[in-house]
Design an enzyme around this catalytic site. Structure first.
Site, mmCIF file in Angstrom:
data_model
loop_
_atom_site.group_PDB
_atom_site.id
_atom_site.type_symbol
_atom_site.label_atom_id
_atom_site.label_comp_id
_atom_site.label_asym_id
_atom_site.label_seq_id
_atom_site.Cartn_x
_atom_site.Cartn_y
_atom_site.Cartn_z
ATOM 1 N N GLY A 10 0.828 -1.203 0.000
ATOM 2 C CA GLY A 10 0.000 0.000 0.000
ATOM 3 C C GLY A 10 0.866 1.258 0.000
ATOM 4 N N GLN A 11 0.208 2.396 0.014
ATOM 5 C CA GLN A 11 0.935 3.677 -0.030
ATOM 6 C C GLN A 11 1.891 3.812 1.160
ATOM 7 O OE1 GLN A 11 -1.413 7.138 -1.726
ATOM 8 N NE2 GLN A 11 -2.898 6.283 -0.305
ATOM 9 N N LEU A 12 1.342 3.569 2.358
ATOM 10 C CA LEU A 12 2.176 3.695 3.555
ATOM 11 C C LEU A 12 3.170 2.542 3.651
ATOM 12 C CD1 LEU A 12 2.927 4.983 6.245
ATOM 13 C CD2 LEU A 12 1.060 3.679 7.305
ATOM 14 N N TYR A 60 -8.628 -1.844 5.092
ATOM 15 C CA TYR A 60 -9.697 -1.781 4.082
ATOM 16 C C TYR A 60 -9.969 -0.283 3.931
ATOM 17 C CZ TYR A 60 -14.131 -2.898 1.753
ATOM 18 O OH TYR A 60 -15.166 -3.029 0.849
ATOM 19 N N THR A 61 -9.445 0.318 2.867
ATOM 20 C CA THR A 61 -9.472 1.794 2.748
ATOM 21 C C THR A 61 -10.519 2.313 1.762
ATOM 22 O OG1 THR A 61 -7.641 1.630 1.182
ATOM 23 C CG2 THR A 61 -7.071 2.172 3.446
ATOM 24 N N THR A 100 -7.358 6.863 11.577
ATOM 25 C CA THR A 100 -7.828 7.873 10.637
ATOM 26 C C THR A 100 -8.536 9.059 11.288
ATOM 27 O OG1 THR A 100 -9.400 8.183 8.811
ATOM 28 C CG2 THR A 100 -9.941 6.475 10.389
ATOM 29 N N TYR A 124 -16.525 2.996 7.545
ATOM 30 C CA TYR A 124 -15.051 2.974 7.574
ATOM 31 C C TYR A 124 -14.541 3.530 8.906
ATOM 32 C CZ TYR A 124 -10.252 4.511 6.526
ATOM 33 O OH TYR A 124 -8.908 4.737 6.576
ATOM 34 N N TRP A 146 -5.892 11.942 4.700
ATOM 35 C CA TRP A 146 -5.691 12.370 3.311
ATOM 36 C C TRP A 146 -4.320 11.944 2.761
ATOM 37 C CZ3 TRP A 146 -8.044 17.846 2.048
ATOM 38 C CH2 TRP A 146 -9.316 17.953 2.603
HETATM 39 N N1 LIG Z 1 -5.428 6.698 2.335
HETATM 40 C C1 LIG Z 1 -5.852 7.650 3.163
HETATM 41 O O1 LIG Z 1 -6.240 8.759 2.731
HETATM 42 C C2 LIG Z 1 -5.846 7.441 4.651
HETATM 43 C C3 LIG Z 1 -6.360 8.447 5.486
HETATM 44 C C4 LIG Z 1 -6.350 8.236 6.867
HETATM 45 C C5 LIG Z 1 -5.839 7.070 7.397
HETATM 46 N N2 LIG Z 1 -5.379 6.109 6.561
HETATM 47 C C6 LIG Z 1 -4.869 4.877 7.153
HETATM 48 O O2 LIG Z 1 -3.489 4.775 6.835
HETATM 49 C C7 LIG Z 1 -3.127 3.398 6.705
HETATM 50 C C8 LIG Z 1 -2.417 3.172 5.376
HETATM 51 O O3 LIG Z 1 -3.303 3.571 4.337
HETATM 52 P P1 LIG Z 1 -2.846 3.507 2.799
HETATM 53 O O4 LIG Z 1 -3.376 4.727 2.150
HETATM 54 O O5 LIG Z 1 -1.399 3.167 2.694
HETATM 55 O O6 LIG Z 1 -3.753 2.277 2.331
HETATM 56 P P2 LIG Z 1 -3.623 1.428 0.979
HETATM 57 O O7 LIG Z 1 -2.747 2.118 0.011
HETATM 58 O O8 LIG Z 1 -5.038 1.096 0.608
HETATM 59 O O9 LIG Z 1 -2.873 0.119 1.472
HETATM 60 C C9 LIG Z 1 -3.504 -0.834 2.287
HETATM 61 C C10 LIG Z 1 -2.897 -2.164 1.927
HETATM 62 O O10 LIG Z 1 -3.494 -3.155 2.774
HETATM 63 C C11 LIG Z 1 -3.766 -4.283 1.946
HETATM 64 N N3 LIG Z 1 -4.795 -5.128 2.554
HETATM 65 C C12 LIG Z 1 -6.130 -5.020 2.480
HETATM 66 N N4 LIG Z 1 -6.723 -6.046 3.107
HETATM 67 C C13 LIG Z 1 -5.722 -6.821 3.596
HETATM 68 C C14 LIG Z 1 -5.700 -8.041 4.313
HETATM 69 N N5 LIG Z 1 -6.829 -8.666 4.672
HETATM 70 N N6 LIG Z 1 -4.502 -8.570 4.630
HETATM 71 C C15 LIG Z 1 -3.349 -7.960 4.270
HETATM 72 N N7 LIG Z 1 -3.301 -6.805 3.582
HETATM 73 C C16 LIG Z 1 -4.491 -6.246 3.241
HETATM 74 C C17 LIG Z 1 -4.230 -3.648 0.656
HETATM 75 O O11 LIG Z 1 -4.248 -4.599 -0.382
HETATM 76 P P3 LIG Z 1 -5.301 -4.382 -1.588
HETATM 77 O O12 LIG Z 1 -4.939 -3.081 -2.221
HETATM 78 O O13 LIG Z 1 -5.084 -5.581 -2.449
HETATM 79 O O14 LIG Z 1 -6.656 -4.335 -0.938
HETATM 80 C C18 LIG Z 1 -3.188 -2.580 0.472
HETATM 81 O O15 LIG Z 1 -2.013 -3.058 -0.147
HETATM 82 C C19 LIG Z 1 -4.413 2.608 6.883
HETATM 83 O O16 LIG Z 1 -4.533 2.203 8.209
HETATM 84 C C20 LIG Z 1 -5.510 3.624 6.584
HETATM 85 O O17 LIG Z 1 -6.729 3.303 7.231
HETATM 86 C C21 LIG Z 1 -5.347 6.269 5.205
#
Ligand SMILES: NC(=O)c1ccc[n+]([C@@H]2O[C@H](COP(=O)([O-])OP(=O)(O)OC[C@H]3O[C@@H](n4cnc5c(N)ncnc54)[C@H](OP(=O)(O)O)[C@@H]3O)[C@@H](O)[C@H]2O)c1
Length: 285
Positions: A10-12, A60-61, A100, A124, A146
């Site tokens: 994922g991004q992070l 699950y984002t 979040t 969410y 974000w």
């Molecule tokens: N993105 C935002 O704007 C945002 C804002 C606030 C907080 N956050 C939090 O920051 C953190 C990182 O977010 P991110 O943006 O990096 O998210 P992301 O890019 O969606 O990455 C999440 C990763 O988790 C994987 N994943 C999903 N279900 C899984 C499972 N059952 N087992 C193992 N891996 C699984 C996803 O795979 P798939 O892609 O194949 O599903 C994806 O590679 C998360 O906790 C998110 O809630 C994000």
């Protein structure tokens, strides 16, 4: 020290791998190699890796999809957090979890402190709040907002694409938050984890913006870097004009003062990090 990163694609997750300290021996998994909802699989990987630190970047984002897919969102954002926390604790490892700004309802007119009352508006946010509780009091929980990165689905990449394709873009101007560059968040997590911090903390880039402000800045930076070749009108609209399945907080700026103090410095302003990311996209073609 051995570090287990889940959600590594994922991004992070990619940001964590890219910014890992030299003394961290990292093992990265994503859903293709470790589904964090699978308790036995998590326990087996933790037993095998024997990490000193477990970083959970998996989630699950899909905010809107979660409204009709609550069980799946809860399994990843809540139940699996408990599984990871228990496995980490059993191995004597520290556990770092990410949450979040969507745990808040947006009714506040000033930045939310880590102990401010929560009231998520959608599925969410509710599942992420449940995850915070299941992480346990010995975990480090960092709420952010974000998030964007050079890869993955995010607002910056979507805007750059739309601005290259459409005659105009319409963007919500009545939701205020803070864009956050994933590699900067990753660096902060490594530093906070090293300090052995526990409990709930807030980290985003500095400053605040509406999605409309963010879009205007993306166009300006995109044009300056040559990623965009022509300016298109960016039209501010209201949330009511762009209804989404999941309600979103109208104001979700997080108070980061205590985190910035722990880090010994504030995060860069979001606009500076946006420029950095646009430059990175340009440099990598
Ligand atoms: N993105 C935002 O704007 C945002 C804002 C606030 C907080 N956050 C939090 O920051 C953190 C990182 O977010 P991110 O943006 O990096 O998210 P992301 O890019 O969606 O990455 C999440 C990763 O988790 C994987 N994943 C999903 N279900 C899984 C499972 N059952 N087992 C193992 N891996 C699984 C996803 O795979 P798939 O892609 O194949 O599903 C994806 O590679 C998360 O906790 C998110 O809630 C994000």
């Amino acid at each position: 020290m051995k570090v287990l990163i889940v959600g590594g694609k994922g991004q992070l997750g990619r940001g964590l791998a890219a910014t890992a300290p030299a003394d961290a021996e990292i093992v990265c998994h994503d859903i293709d190699t470790l589904d964090i909802t699978d308790k036995a699989a998590v326990e087996s990987v933790v037993a095998d890796v024997k990490p000193g630190l477990v970083l959970n970047a998996a989630a699950y984002t899909a905010v809107d999809k979660s409204e009709t897919d609550e069980d799946a969102a809860f399994a990843v954002n809540a139940t699996a957090v408990g599984i990871l926390a228990d496995a980490a604790r059993g191995a004597g490892a520290r556990f770092v979890h990410v949450s979040t700004d969507f745990v808040f309802d947006g009714a506040s007119g000033s930045p939310y402190k880590p102990d401010a009352p929560t009231n998520p508006l959608g599925v969410y946010g509710r599942t992420k709040l449940a995850g915070e509780k299941l992480a346990g009091p010995d975990a480090l929980i960092v709420r952010t907002a974000w998030v964007y990165a050079p890869t993955g689905g995010n607002f910056v990449r979507t805007m750059l694409r739309l601005m290259g394709e459409k005659p105009e873009v319409r963007v919500v101007a009545d939701q205020i938050g803070t864009p956050t560059y994933a590699p900067g968040l990753a660096r902060a997590l490594w530093m906070l984890a090293k300090q052995g911090l526990t409990g709930i903390h807030h980290f985003t880039d500095a400053g605040a913006a509406s999605w409309y402000d963010f879009a205007v800045a993306i166009q300006e930076e995109g044009l300056a870097a040559g990623l965009l070749h022509k300016a298109v009108p960016v039209i501010p609209i209201t949330t009511a004009e762009f209804p989404t399945p999941a309600p979103r907080p109208s104001y979700s700026v997080l108070d980061k003062q205590s985190t910035f103090a722990a880090l010994g410095q504030p995060a860069p302003h979001w606009r500076a990090n946006l420029r950095l990311m646009i430059e990175e996209i340009r440099a990598n073609g």
